[in-house]
Motif scaffolding. Structure first.
Motif, PDB file in Angstrom:
ATOM      1  N   ASP A   1       0.822  -1.212   0.000  1.00  0.00           N
ATOM      2  CA  ASP A   1       0.000   0.000   0.000  1.00  0.00           C
ATOM      3  C   ASP A   1       0.858   1.264   0.000  1.00  0.00           C
ATOM      4  N   ARG A   2       2.036   1.163   0.571  1.00  0.00           N
ATOM      5  CA  ARG A   2       2.904   2.325   0.739  1.00  0.00           C
ATOM      6  C   ARG A   2       3.645   2.701  -0.550  1.00  0.00           C
ATOM      7  N   ASP A   3       4.010   1.718  -1.362  1.00  0.00           N
ATOM      8  CA  ASP A   3       4.740   1.978  -2.599  1.00  0.00           C
ATOM      9  C   ASP A   3       4.029   1.275  -3.745  1.00  0.00           C
ATOM     10  N   ARG A   4       3.592   2.018  -4.731  1.00  0.00           N
ATOM     11  CA  ARG A   4       2.785   1.444  -5.810  1.00  0.00           C
ATOM     12  C   ARG A   4       3.584   0.527  -6.727  1.00  0.00           C
ATOM     13  N   GLU A   5       4.903   0.592  -6.684  1.00  0.00           N
ATOM     14  CA  GLU A   5       5.732  -0.297  -7.505  1.00  0.00           C
ATOM     15  C   GLU A   5       5.715  -1.735  -6.974  1.00  0.00           C
ATOM     16  N   ILE A   6       5.507  -1.902  -5.687  1.00  0.00           N
ATOM     17  CA  ILE A   6       5.516  -3.247  -5.100  1.00  0.00           C
ATOM     18  C   ILE A   6       4.134  -3.850  -5.275  1.00  0.00           C
ATOM     19  N   ARG A   7       4.061  -4.921  -6.050  1.00  0.00           N
ATOM     20  CA  ARG A   7       2.778  -5.588  -6.278  1.00  0.00           C
ATOM     21  C   ARG A   7       2.481  -6.638  -5.218  1.00  0.00           C
ATOM     22  N   ASP A   8       3.531  -7.290  -4.718  1.00  0.00           N
ATOM     23  CA  ASP A   8       3.371  -8.317  -3.686  1.00  0.00           C
ATOM     24  C   ASP A   8       4.703  -8.463  -2.969  1.00  0.00           C
ATOM     25  N   ILE A   9       4.653  -8.874  -1.708  1.00  0.00           N
ATOM     26  CA  ILE A   9       5.882  -9.116  -0.953  1.00  0.00           C
ATOM     27  C   ILE A   9       5.648 -10.286  -0.012  1.00  0.00           C
ATOM     28  N   THR A  10       6.623 -11.168   0.047  1.00  0.00           N
ATOM     29  CA  THR A  10       6.525 -12.340   0.914  1.00  0.00           C
ATOM     30  C   THR A  10       6.852 -11.934   2.347  1.00  0.00           C
ATOM     31  N   PRO A  11       6.465 -12.758   3.342  1.00  0.00           N
ATOM     32  CA  PRO A  11       6.945 -12.489   4.695  1.00  0.00           C
ATOM     33  C   PRO A  11       8.479 -12.494   4.694  1.00  0.00           C
ATOM     34  N   VAL A  12       9.058 -11.620   5.480  1.00  0.00           N
ATOM     35  CA  VAL A  12      10.497 -11.395   5.461  1.00  0.00           C
ATOM     36  C   VAL A  12      11.149 -12.106   6.648  1.00  0.00           C
ATOM     37  N   LYS A  13      12.251 -12.791   6.363  1.00  0.00           N
ATOM     38  CA  LYS A  13      13.021 -13.481   7.398  1.00  0.00           C
ATOM     39  C   LYS A  13      14.092 -12.524   7.897  1.00  0.00           C
ATOM     40  N   VAL A  14      14.080 -12.238   9.202  1.00  0.00           N
ATOM     41  CA  VAL A  14      15.045 -11.326   9.806  1.00  0.00           C
ATOM     42  C   VAL A  14      15.870 -12.112  10.813  1.00  0.00           C
ATOM     43  N   THR A  15      17.175 -12.158  10.607  1.00  0.00           N
ATOM     44  CA  THR A  15      18.086 -12.813  11.540  1.00  0.00           C
ATOM     45  C   THR A  15      19.172 -11.822  11.907  1.00  0.00           C
ATOM     46  N   GLY A  16      19.811 -12.074  13.020  1.00  0.00           N
ATOM     47  CA  GLY A  16      20.903 -11.201  13.417  1.00  0.00           C
ATOM     48  C   GLY A  16      21.175 -11.260  14.890  1.00  0.00           C
ATOM     49  N   SER A  17      21.950 -10.297  15.334  1.00  0.00           N
ATOM     50  CA  SER A  17      22.325 -10.225  16.742  1.00  0.00           C
ATOM     51  C   SER A  17      22.412  -8.766  17.152  1.00  0.00           C
ATOM     52  N   ALA A  18      22.546  -8.592  18.451  1.00  0.00           N
ATOM     53  CA  ALA A  18      22.675  -7.240  18.997  1.00  0.00           C
ATOM     54  C   ALA A  18      23.861  -7.217  19.940  1.00  0.00           C
ATOM     55  N   SER A  19      24.551  -6.102  19.952  1.00  0.00           N
ATOM     56  CA  SER A  19      25.664  -5.945  20.884  1.00  0.00           C
ATOM     57  C   SER A  19      25.554  -4.594  21.569  1.00  0.00           C
ATOM     58  N   PHE A  20      25.996  -4.562  22.805  1.00  0.00           N
ATOM     59  CA  PHE A  20      25.945  -3.349  23.612  1.00  0.00           C
ATOM     60  C   PHE A  20      27.315  -2.696  23.635  1.00  0.00           C
ATOM     61  N   SER A  21      27.309  -1.380  23.557  1.00  0.00           N
ATOM     62  CA  SER A  21      28.531  -0.606  23.661  1.00  0.00           C
ATOM     63  C   SER A  21      28.189   0.656  24.440  1.00  0.00           C
ATOM     64  N   GLY A  22      28.536   0.678  25.706  1.00  0.00           N
ATOM     65  CA  GLY A  22      28.172   1.813  26.552  1.00  0.00           C
ATOM     66  C   GLY A  22      26.661   1.887  26.703  1.00  0.00           C
ATOM     67  N   GLU A  23      26.089   3.006  26.329  1.00  0.00           N
ATOM     68  CA  GLU A  23      24.646   3.199  26.403  1.00  0.00           C
ATOM     69  C   GLU A  23      23.974   3.020  25.043  1.00  0.00           C
ATOM     70  N   THR A  24      24.646   2.329  24.148  1.00  0.00           N
ATOM     71  CA  THR A  24      24.135   2.129  22.793  1.00  0.00           C
ATOM     72  C   THR A  24      24.012   0.644  22.503  1.00  0.00           C
TER      73      THR A  24
END
Length: 179
Positions: free
Chosen positions: A29-52
């Protein structure tokens, strides 16, 4: 894909991994060029550095886009690597640093940033392979125009170069007399 600041701080020493499938179908709905999109697989990790906290994400999925030439559906797989950082101490973030974000209402939500990265991955042009132009949804001819092949265009250009401009026809005859 949403955590409170307290949840994140509790995982500071043990670390945080991300392995989820998210629905980003709102992008249709947000971009008229995209006709269809599959569910997206998101993998990764997070790391802390000070207050970030920094999230190192791999975003994989596929979307259907229109062919730039024929408007036929083209499957466009994407595999994006992204890094998103959040400041957890409540201090304001410098607007110049586009990769550092502030939590909203005490929560870190990755979904808007995942969607943004997908939209940034949209190609300017994409072409369908092995499609017959006669079967495409785009018209191949109209009033005073038609789609021609590259070879036909080159042939027309060569013919035009060999033609003599009618305004210069008499001059061409002058040079023929000299021979």
């Amino acid at each position: 894909m949403k955590w409170s600041i307290q949840q994140l701080l509790a995982k500071r020493h043990e670390g945080l991994t991300v392995n989820e499938q998210v629905d980003v179908s709102e992008l249709v709905d947000r971009d008229r060029e995209i006709r269809d999109i599959t569910p997206v697989k998101v993998t990764g990790s997070a790391s802390f550095s000070g207050e970030t906290i920094a999230f190192y994400l791999k975003i994989k999925g596929s979307m259907t886009l229109p062919c730039s030439r024929t408007l036929a559906d083209v499957d466009f797989p994407f595999d994006i690597e992204a890094t998103e950082r959040f400041r957890l101490d409540g201090m304001p973030v410098d607007e110049e640093d586009i990769s550092l974000h502030e939590p909203e209402n005490g929560y870190v939500d990755l979904l808007p940033y995942i969607k943004e990265n997908i939209l940034l991955e949209l190609p300017i042009q994409i072409f369908a392979e092995n499609i017959d132009e006669k079967e495409s949804p785009a018209p191949q001819e109209g009033k005073d125009w038609e789609v021609i092949s590259q070879q036909a265009a080159e042939n027309q250009k060569a013919e035009k170069q060999n033609e003599v401009d009618p305004r210069m026809a008499d001059l061409a005859k002058f040079f023929d007399k000299k021979k």
